[in-house]
Scaffold this active site. Structure first.
Site, PDB file in Angstrom:
ATOM      1  N   ASN A 199     -10.518  -1.082   0.294  1.00 27.47           N
ATOM      2  CA  ASN A 199      -8.845  -0.491   0.344  1.00 27.47           C
ATOM      3  C   ASN A 199      -8.169  -0.915  -0.830  1.00 27.47           C
ATOM      4  O   ASN A 199      -8.367  -2.133  -1.118  1.00 27.47           O
ATOM      5  CB  ASN A 199      -8.472  -1.626   1.768  1.00 27.47           C
ATOM      6  N   HIS A 218      -3.453   6.909   2.430  1.00 25.48           N
ATOM      7  CA  HIS A 218      -4.104   5.766   1.470  1.00 25.48           C
ATOM      8  C   HIS A 218      -5.317   5.059   2.859  1.00 25.48           C
ATOM      9  O   HIS A 218      -5.739   5.206   3.326  1.00 25.48           O
ATOM     10  CB  HIS A 218      -2.977   4.890   1.960  1.00 25.48           C
ATOM     11  N   CYS A 256       0.663  -1.166  -0.474  1.00 25.70           N
ATOM     12  CA  CYS A 256      -0.240   0.179   0.119  1.00 25.70           C
ATOM     13  C   CYS A 256       1.081   1.666   0.129  1.00 25.70           C
ATOM     14  O   CYS A 256       0.535   1.832  -0.039  1.00 25.70           O
ATOM     15  CB  CYS A 256      -1.041   0.037   1.022  1.00 25.70           C
TER      16      CYS A 256
HETATM   17  N1  ACO Z   1     -18.020  -9.263  10.317  1.00 23.98           N
HETATM   18  C1  ACO Z   1     -18.738  -9.577  12.254  1.00 23.98           C
HETATM   19  N2  ACO Z   1     -17.694 -10.008  13.227  1.00 23.98           N
HETATM   20  C2  ACO Z   1     -16.526  -9.798  12.438  1.00 23.98           C
HETATM   21  C3  ACO Z   1     -15.903  -9.243  10.977  1.00 23.98           C
HETATM   22  C4  ACO Z   1     -16.649  -9.536  10.205  1.00 23.98           C
HETATM   23  N3  ACO Z   1     -15.983  -9.298   8.709  1.00 23.98           N
HETATM   24  N4  ACO Z   1     -15.308 -10.133  11.198  1.00 23.98           N
HETATM   25  C5  ACO Z   1     -14.221 -10.216  12.366  1.00 23.98           C
HETATM   26  N5  ACO Z   1     -14.851 -10.585  13.470  1.00 23.98           N
HETATM   27  C6  ACO Z   1     -15.739 -10.535  14.713  1.00 23.98           C
HETATM   28  C7  ACO Z   1     -14.329 -11.629  15.122  1.00 23.98           C
HETATM   29  O1  ACO Z   1     -14.672 -13.012  14.851  1.00 23.98           O
HETATM   30  C8  ACO Z   1     -14.031 -11.355  16.344  1.00 23.98           C
HETATM   31  O2  ACO Z   1     -15.453 -11.943  17.393  1.00 23.98           O
HETATM   32  P1  ACO Z   1     -15.219 -12.987  19.032  1.00 23.98           P
HETATM   33  O3  ACO Z   1     -15.273 -11.333  19.834  1.00 23.98           O
HETATM   34  O4  ACO Z   1     -16.312 -13.408  18.972  1.00 23.98           O
HETATM   35  O5  ACO Z   1     -14.266 -13.287  18.235  1.00 23.98           O
HETATM   36  C9  ACO Z   1     -15.002  -9.915  16.277  1.00 23.98           C
HETATM   37  O6  ACO Z   1     -15.674  -9.688  15.334  1.00 23.98           O
HETATM   38  C10 ACO Z   1     -13.698  -8.926  17.257  1.00 23.98           C
HETATM   39  O7  ACO Z   1     -12.791  -8.703  15.903  1.00 23.98           O
HETATM   40  P2  ACO Z   1     -11.379  -8.400  15.638  1.00 23.98           P
HETATM   41  O8  ACO Z   1     -10.754  -8.412  14.731  1.00 23.98           O
HETATM   42  O9  ACO Z   1     -11.193  -7.827  17.481  1.00 23.98           O
HETATM   43  O10 ACO Z   1     -11.692  -6.867  15.801  1.00 23.98           O
HETATM   44  P3  ACO Z   1     -11.409  -4.797  15.128  1.00 23.98           P
HETATM   45  O11 ACO Z   1     -12.476  -4.732  16.075  1.00 23.98           O
HETATM   46  O12 ACO Z   1      -9.861  -5.573  15.435  1.00 23.98           O
HETATM   47  O13 ACO Z   1     -12.076  -5.341  14.099  1.00 23.98           O
HETATM   48  C11 ACO Z   1     -10.813  -4.528  11.493  1.00 23.98           C
HETATM   49  C12 ACO Z   1     -10.965  -5.779  12.440  1.00 23.98           C
HETATM   50  C13 ACO Z   1     -12.425  -4.138  11.065  1.00 23.98           C
HETATM   51  C14 ACO Z   1      -9.913  -6.127  10.501  1.00 23.98           C
HETATM   52  C15 ACO Z   1      -9.475  -4.311  12.528  1.00 23.98           C
HETATM   53  O14 ACO Z   1      -8.631  -5.326  13.424  1.00 23.98           O
HETATM   54  C16 ACO Z   1      -8.639  -3.260  11.395  1.00 23.98           C
HETATM   55  O15 ACO Z   1      -9.427  -2.250  10.964  1.00 23.98           O
HETATM   56  N6  ACO Z   1      -8.031  -2.724  11.182  1.00 23.98           N
HETATM   57  C17 ACO Z   1      -6.977  -2.755  10.402  1.00 23.98           C
HETATM   58  C18 ACO Z   1      -6.961  -3.712   8.916  1.00 23.98           C
HETATM   59  C19 ACO Z   1      -6.382  -2.112   7.465  1.00 23.98           C
HETATM   60  O16 ACO Z   1      -7.005  -1.746   7.862  1.00 23.98           O
HETATM   61  N7  ACO Z   1      -5.580  -3.194   6.596  1.00 23.98           N
HETATM   62  C20 ACO Z   1      -5.301  -2.730   5.731  1.00 23.98           C
HETATM   63  C21 ACO Z   1      -3.767  -1.664   6.128  1.00 23.98           C
HETATM   64  S1  ACO Z   1      -2.006  -2.621   5.346  1.00 23.98           S
HETATM   65  C22 ACO Z   1      -3.020  -2.258   3.930  1.00 23.98           C
HETATM   66  O17 ACO Z   1      -3.490  -1.717   3.233  1.00 23.98           O
HETATM   67  C23 ACO Z   1      -3.086  -3.712   2.546  1.00 23.98           C
END
Ligand code: ACO
Length: 317
Positions: free
Chosen positions: A274, A244, A111
């Site tokens: 993204n 980004h 990215c």
């Molecule tokens: N729908 C519903 N529930 C979900 C989903 C979904 N799509 N995905 C995960 N969950 C659940 C998980 O299973 C978990 O359930 P549990 O508590 O029963 O175990 C719960 O939601 C929380 O999961 P987390 O992974 O801890 O969720 P978080 O609040 O961290 O959000 C996210 C996840 C959105 C991916 C976040 O971590 C984030 O934004 N990270 C940055 C990701 C990013 O921007 N990446 C790209 C950057 S680099 C590049 O561009 C290549």
């Protein structure tokens, strides 16, 4: 010498997959995706490829710049998701657009790739090697996604953005800052599919979402301060921060860290998801076509992603 953007273009596939369509494929909901990421929909390629999207974006950028393809000295395609290794995407683009006098190569910095490619072009200009470059970010991330993994398939989309960059005689300095932390690379990984058995990684995108989130909200404000220091500008002087387009929560947190109004951080991730190295040039093109980039505007452009890599630059429009 100043490496200035003189034309932009973009291409997004027709199929707009919204969160409701996704929630029929995996156990998720529009409410969960929007509240965690800000994303409502993403474009998904059906017939399009990294090369075909790059060609469409490039043709638009060339038209917007008002130049002839034969006047381009360098074509760089930044991508992590090309369907083929040889020949490289940049050479295919070069042939398709008739940039007969250009050198061409691909670059992979995930990215951060558009920033890295821009820096390579600007450095060649500074060295007196080239005058005009075409820098493209093109991604078909749907090729790499595990469509049963709700933790990742909700985030990514496909598309391409391009910029024509021209060497201008000026004393404006363009500070670039690039960083990498390979030791943390496993947080966002994917094997190529070729010799995959020798790779420690799986053949779909794996992401430790929380680790990436923490990395971005810590490193990007620091990076922006580094760029400000090198450009001799204060944060208040910057008109727009073009980041980004990974996640609305990440961008909001960065705006808070910098104590800047969120209106200075334009976003299009709501409709695009993204799109890795395509995200910044697609955003630039959106703003350019909407007439939101005025001559003399001061911009900070920054990316972050797999590698881990992060980097940015100060630009005057
Ligand atoms: N729908 C519903 N529930 C979900 C989903 C979904 N799509 N995905 C995960 N969950 C659940 C998980 O299973 C978990 O359930 P549990 O508590 O029963 O175990 C719960 O939601 C929380 O999961 P987390 O992974 O801890 O969720 P978080 O609040 O961290 O959000 C996210 C996840 C959105 C991916 C976040 O971590 C984030 O934004 N990270 C940055 C990701 C990013 O921007 N990446 C790209 C950057 S680099 C590049 O561009 C290549």
């Amino acid at each position: 010498m100043y490496a200035k953007i003189t034309g932009t273009g973009s291409y997004l596939p027709d199929h707009l997959m919204d969160n409701f369509e996704l929630s029929e494929m995996v156990d998720t909901s529009d409410e969960w995706i929007q509240s965690r990421t800000g994303i409502k929909a993403r474009h998904i390629a059906e017939q399009d490829t990294v090369v075909s999207m790059a060609v469409s974006a490039a043709k638009e950028a060339i038209r917007n710049a008002g130049i002839e393809p034969a006047g381009i000295d360098l074509v760089i395609v930044s991508s992590v998701s090309a369907e083929q290794i040889l020949p490289c995407a940049a050479c295919e683009v070069q042939a398709a657009i008739g940039a007969d006098n250009a050198a061409a190569f691909d670059l992979n910095a995930a990215c951060t790739g558009f920033i890295s490619a821009y820096q390579v072009a600007a450095a060649q200009m500074k060295a007196g090697l080239i005058r005009t470059a075409l820098v493209i970010g093109s991604e078909c991330l749907s090729n790499l996604i595990d469509w049963t993994d709700r933790g990742t398939c909700i985030l990514f989309g496909d598309g391409a953005g391009a910029a024509v960059i021209t060497c201008q005689d000026s004393n404006i300095e363009v500070p670039f800052v690039l960083h990498s932390d390979g030791a943390k690379g496993a947080a966002l990984s994917c094997s190529s599919g070729f010799g995959a058995e020798k790779s420690p990684y799986g053949n779909h995108i794996f992401m430790d979402g929380r680790a990436i989130y923490k990395f971005a909200v810590k490193q990007i404000p620091q990076l922006i301060h580094e760029i400000l220091e090198q450009s001799g500008r204060s944060v208040e002087e910057i008109d727009l921060f073009l980041l980004h387009q990974a996640n609305e929560r990440i961008i909001t947190s960065i705006a808070k860290h910098l104590q800047q109004d969120i209106s200075k951080f334009p976003m299009n991730l709501q409709e695009n998801g993204n799109i890795s190295s395509a995200s910044i040039p697609v955003l630039l093109d959106d703003l350019n076509r909407q007439g939101k980039l005025k001559p003399g505007m001061k911009l900070i452009v920054a990316g972050f992603g797999a590698g881990l890599t992060w980097g940015g630059m100060y630009l005057e429009w």
